[in-house]
Write an enzyme that holds these catalytic residues in place. Structure first.
Site, PDB file in Angstrom:
ATOM      1  N   HIS A  88       0.832  -1.198   0.000  1.00 49.32           N
ATOM      2  CA  HIS A  88       0.000   0.000   0.000  1.00 49.32           C
ATOM      3  C   HIS A  88       0.866   1.246   0.000  1.00 49.32           C
ATOM      4  O   HIS A  88       1.829   1.344   0.771  1.00 49.32           O
ATOM      5  CB  HIS A  88      -0.901   0.017   1.241  1.00 49.32           C
ATOM      6  CG  HIS A  88      -1.646   1.303   1.423  1.00 49.32           C
ATOM      7  ND1 HIS A  88      -1.439   2.148   2.489  1.00 49.32           N
ATOM      8  CD2 HIS A  88      -2.605   1.887   0.664  1.00 49.32           C
ATOM      9  CE1 HIS A  88      -2.235   3.198   2.376  1.00 49.32           C
ATOM     10  NE2 HIS A  88      -2.961   3.063   1.287  1.00 49.32           N
ATOM     11  N   SER A  89       0.551   2.203  -0.882  1.00 52.66           N
ATOM     12  CA  SER A  89       1.217   3.504  -0.894  1.00 52.66           C
ATOM     13  C   SER A  89       2.734   3.334  -0.978  1.00 52.66           C
ATOM     14  O   SER A  89       3.239   2.691  -1.896  1.00 52.66           O
ATOM     15  CB  SER A  89       0.781   4.292   0.348  1.00 52.66           C
ATOM     16  OG  SER A  89       1.122   5.647   0.245  1.00 52.66           O
ATOM     17  N   PHE A  90       3.477   3.879  -0.027  1.00 56.45           N
ATOM     18  CA  PHE A  90       4.928   3.713   0.013  1.00 56.45           C
ATOM     19  C   PHE A  90       5.331   2.242   0.038  1.00 56.45           C
ATOM     20  O   PHE A  90       6.378   1.846  -0.489  1.00 56.45           O
ATOM     21  CB  PHE A  90       5.472   4.441   1.247  1.00 56.45           C
ATOM     22  CG  PHE A  90       6.872   4.094   1.622  1.00 56.45           C
ATOM     23  CD1 PHE A  90       7.950   4.690   0.996  1.00 56.45           C
ATOM     24  CD2 PHE A  90       7.115   3.161   2.628  1.00 56.45           C
ATOM     25  CE1 PHE A  90       9.247   4.358   1.359  1.00 56.45           C
ATOM     26  CE2 PHE A  90       8.404   2.831   2.997  1.00 56.45           C
ATOM     27  CZ  PHE A  90       9.482   3.425   2.351  1.00 56.45           C
TER      28      PHE A  90
END
Length: 245
Positions: A88-90
């Site tokens: 997720h994300s980073f």
């Protein structure tokens, strides 16, 4: 006999390893993990070094290689195969780094509203310049010079007061080195594994927009989820359904 057959079927289902994003920890996956386990899957939600309940382990030496090794260690010590690795994300960069290291243990990658950069580039190269400058300045002003403070939960697309209070309590500062130092990703990104990118659209998270051009160029599967950036919190049922597709 029916119970034995059911146990064998469950044992054959792919395990999930869910990697959290910036300032989060394994705690953020609790709702999605519960749904995946109810569907018969093994689920692992490691917290990366320097984050969440492991924030006290942060040192100046913790960087992208440390974070990739955190997940590699889970795959190796749990002796996992055919893993669905979710970033997720980073955490998408961590997942891509793991794909470079252990492709033979992975079945596919799912990048949930993820940051994606060109091979060899640092995470900061995938963010707008104003975000890079703000985070760098915040880290320099921090007591240890190693981290920048987390944004308020609302920045991740949350609006429910209880969810916002929960997330605000548990967010921890982000190690600057995790963004300023390259992950050393190799071409092709994802090391030839099947990759799905799930874009959260309501509201969109503008910080990661540069990733979308790379995703489309690479020809990865593109999906959309009508919820905010922290989809595992705001829409756990829809998120779990996407991961199980």
């Amino acid at each position: 006999m029916n119970e034995t057959r059911r146990s064998d079927q469950l044992a054959q289902r792919d395990p999930f390893v869910l990697v959290h994003g910036a300032c989060h920890g394994g705690w953020c996956w609790v709702r999605v993990a519960r749904l995946l386990r109810a569907a018969g899957h093994e689920v692992f939600t490691p917290t990366l070094t320097g984050f969440g309940e492991r924030a006290h382990l942060l040192t100046a030496e913790v960087g992208p290689a440390t974070l990739v090794q955190d997940v590699v260690a889970v795959l190796e010590h749990e002796e996992l195969r055919d893993v669905v690795l979710v970033g997720h994300s980073f955490g998408a960069l961590v997942a891509l780094g793991v794909a470079d290291r252990l492709p033979h243990r992975l079945r596919r990658l799912v990048l949930l509203d993820g940051v994606v950069v060109e091979p060899g580039e640092p995470a900061f190269s995938g963010l707008p310049s104003e975000a890079v400058e703000a985070r760098t300045a915040a880290a320099k002003a921090s007591p240890n010079g190693l981290t920048y403070p987390p944004p308020p939960a609302a920045a991740f697309g949350l609006s429910d007061p209880d969810d916002m209070a929960w997330v605000d309590r548990l967010l921890t500062p982000q190690p600057l080195r995790s963004y300023s130092e390259p992950f050393g990703l190799r071409a092709p990104l994802g090391n030839g594994l099947p990759i799905s990118y799930v874009c959260c659209t309501d509201p969109p998270y503008p910080v990661i927009q540069p990733a979308h051009a790379i995703v489309r160029r690479e020809g990865w599967e593109w999906r959309e989820l009508a919820t905010g950036h922290d989809a595992m919190i705001t829409a756990p049922d829809a998120t779990a359904a996407e991961l199980l597709r």
